[in-house]
Design a protein around this motif. Structure first.
Motif, short mmCIF file in Angstrom:
data_model
loop_
_atom_site.label_atom_id
_atom_site.label_comp_id
_atom_site.label_asym_id
_atom_site.label_seq_id
_atom_site.Cartn_x
_atom_site.Cartn_y
_atom_site.Cartn_z
N SER A 1 77.57 5.81 5.43
CA SER A 1 76.43 5.13 6.04
C SER A 1 76.76 3.65 6.25
O SER A 1 77.65 3.09 5.61
CB SER A 1 75.17 5.30 5.18
OG SER A 1 75.39 4.79 3.88
N GLY B 1 74.11 1.08 6.86
CA GLY B 1 72.97 0.18 6.73
C GLY B 1 73.00 -0.68 5.48
O GLY B 1 73.68 -0.37 4.50
N GLY C 1 75.88 8.91 11.05
CA GLY C 1 75.10 9.11 12.26
C GLY C 1 75.61 8.30 13.43
O GLY C 1 76.46 7.42 13.28
N LYS C 2 75.10 8.60 14.61
CA LYS C 2 75.51 7.89 15.81
C LYS C 2 75.14 6.41 15.70
O LYS C 2 74.22 6.03 14.99
CB LYS C 2 74.85 8.51 17.04
CG LYS C 2 75.32 9.92 17.35
CD LYS C 2 74.64 10.46 18.60
CE LYS C 2 75.12 11.87 18.92
NZ LYS C 2 74.46 12.43 20.12
N PHE C 3 75.86 5.60 16.42
CA PHE C 3 75.58 4.16 16.42
C PHE C 3 74.16 3.91 16.90
O PHE C 3 73.68 4.53 17.85
CB PHE C 3 76.57 3.42 17.31
CG PHE C 3 77.98 3.37 16.77
CD1 PHE C 3 78.22 3.07 15.44
CD2 PHE C 3 79.06 3.63 17.60
CE1 PHE C 3 79.52 3.02 14.94
CE2 PHE C 3 80.35 3.58 17.12
CZ PHE C 3 80.59 3.28 15.78
N THR C 4 73.50 2.97 16.25
CA THR C 4 72.15 2.60 16.65
C THR C 4 72.19 1.68 17.86
O THR C 4 73.24 1.14 18.22
CB THR C 4 71.43 1.88 15.50
OG1 THR C 4 72.09 0.62 15.25
CG2 THR C 4 71.44 2.72 14.22
N THR C 5 71.04 1.47 18.45
CA THR C 5 70.94 0.55 19.59
C THR C 5 71.38 -0.86 19.18
O THR C 5 72.09 -1.55 19.93
CB THR C 5 69.49 0.50 20.11
OG1 THR C 5 69.09 1.82 20.51
CG2 THR C 5 69.38 -0.44 21.31
N ASP C 6 70.99 -1.27 17.97
CA ASP C 6 71.37 -2.61 17.49
C ASP C 6 72.89 -2.71 17.30
O ASP C 6 73.49 -3.74 17.62
CB ASP C 6 70.67 -2.91 16.17
CG ASP C 6 69.18 -3.22 16.34
OD1 ASP C 6 68.78 -3.49 17.48
OD2 ASP C 6 68.45 -3.17 15.34
N GLU C 7 73.49 -1.65 16.79
CA GLU C 7 74.94 -1.66 16.60
C GLU C 7 75.67 -1.73 17.94
O GLU C 7 76.63 -2.50 18.10
CB GLU C 7 75.38 -0.44 15.80
CG GLU C 7 74.98 -0.49 14.33
CD GLU C 7 75.21 0.81 13.59
OE1 GLU C 7 75.35 0.78 12.36
OE2 GLU C 7 75.22 1.88 14.24
N GLN D 1 82.65 6.52 16.63
CA GLN D 1 81.98 7.20 15.53
C GLN D 1 82.17 8.71 15.63
O GLN D 1 82.07 9.30 16.72
CB GLN D 1 80.49 6.86 15.52
CG GLN D 1 79.72 7.34 14.29
CD GLN D 1 79.23 8.77 14.39
OE1 GLN D 1 79.02 9.30 15.48
NE2 GLN D 1 79.08 9.43 13.24
#
Length: 303
Positions: free
Chosen positions: A136, A138, A168-174, A189
């Motif tokens: 993870s 975060g 998990g898939k990259f977030t919008t922020d990432e 990823q």
């Protein structure tokens, strides 16, 4: 399947309570901090395992309605013995909960990762020169600072990339961060099984573990088992577990992270030294020894 947790948890609870009511056991060892069992075990002793103190050290990451820390503190107080998975976690438990040191036993974890060159990897490794990040991303996992620290190295080393496994898939922020740093074509990823992950460890130029806090750090042993050079934070339990098998950095300072990665990146002899030390270090940790030490705790409780 979706909804499995909501379905299975109450069924498991009913089954556990049914067994507990029969009182046909010597010791109870719960797997987490739910205190449901206290009214059913009678005078029987119970042993509790505390893996880390993340809820206490990083409370801002959790909802104010999260009762984990309160339930953990209650069970630590009532437990006959408390197993912790590192001296670091033991120290935290004493400092944060005021737990009597004589009540705590350290039992290290083991490694399940095995690299087998004869087993084909189901996933093609797209980049030949990459830094591996596992798990993870975060909060205390410190992924954003790690990315910001390595951005310039990725630009200088045009054939270098970062492969992230799990989380998990990259977030919008990432994705926005990658775009801002102009490295969106350098960070990837994947979700992998252990067999494929072992290959990713084996062929990485290094595994970087920038976490701000870990109760133990199993990925350390995974890297050792796959002969992957380890670069990690000099914090919490990580130096205790990795010993001389890692090159360390200050996880709060981007410059320290970047310098550590660059050192290992440029020095092939040092990478081989880290691999050698890690292979030796791995011998100190096994699930068999975990079982033996846990059994000793049980025997002590039953005296």
């Amino acid at each position: 399947f979706r909804g499995k947790q909501r379905l299975m948890s109450p069924l498991n609870m009913l089954a556990s309570v049914s067994y507990l009511k029969k009182q046909n056991f010597d010791i109870f060892h719960p797997t987490y901090y739910d205190p449901y069992f206290l009214k059913y075990i009678g005078s029987k002793p119970f042993v509790l395992t505390v893996y880390d103190m993340i809820h206490e050290k990083f409370s801002d990451m959790f909802s104010p309605l999260d009762k984990t820390s309160l339930e953990k503190k209650l069970l630590v107080k009532k437990a006959t013995k408390v197993i912790v998975i590192s001296e670091s976690t033991k120290k935290d438990l004493i400092e944060l909960f005021g737990t009597d040191e004589s009540k705590i036993e350290v039992v290290y974890l083991g490694n399940s990762m095995v690299f087998n060159d004869e087993l084909a990897c189901d996933v093609d490794i797209p980049k030949k020169k990459y830094i591996l990040f596992v798990g993870s991303r975060g909060g205390y996992k410190n992924f954003v600072r790690f990315i910001e620290a390595t951005a310039m190295l990725l630009k200088i080393n045009i054939d270098l990339s970062i492969l992230c496994v799990g989380g998990g898939k990259f977030t919008t922020d990432e994705l926005s961060l990658f775009d801002k740093l102009n490295i969106k074509d350098k960070v990837f990823q994947y979700n992998l099984d252990d067999k494929s992950l072992a290959h990713f460890y084996k062929h990485a130029v290094m595994f970087v573990f920038p976490s701000l806090y870990e109760g133990f750090g199993i990925p350390i042993l995974e890297a050792f088992a796959c002969a992957c050079p380890l670069v990690c934070s000099e914090t919490s339990s990580l130096p205790e577990i990795a010993g001389n098998g890692a090159h360390y950095f200050d996880p709060y300072k981007e410059e320290s992270i970047a310098n550590a990665i660059q050192k290992v990146l440029e020095d092939g002899d040092y990478r081989r030294e880290l691999i050698k030390n890690g292979t030796t270090r791995l011998k100190l940790f096994s699930w068999q020894q975990t079982a033996i030490d846990t059994k000793k705790v049980y025997e002590g409780v039953m005296k």
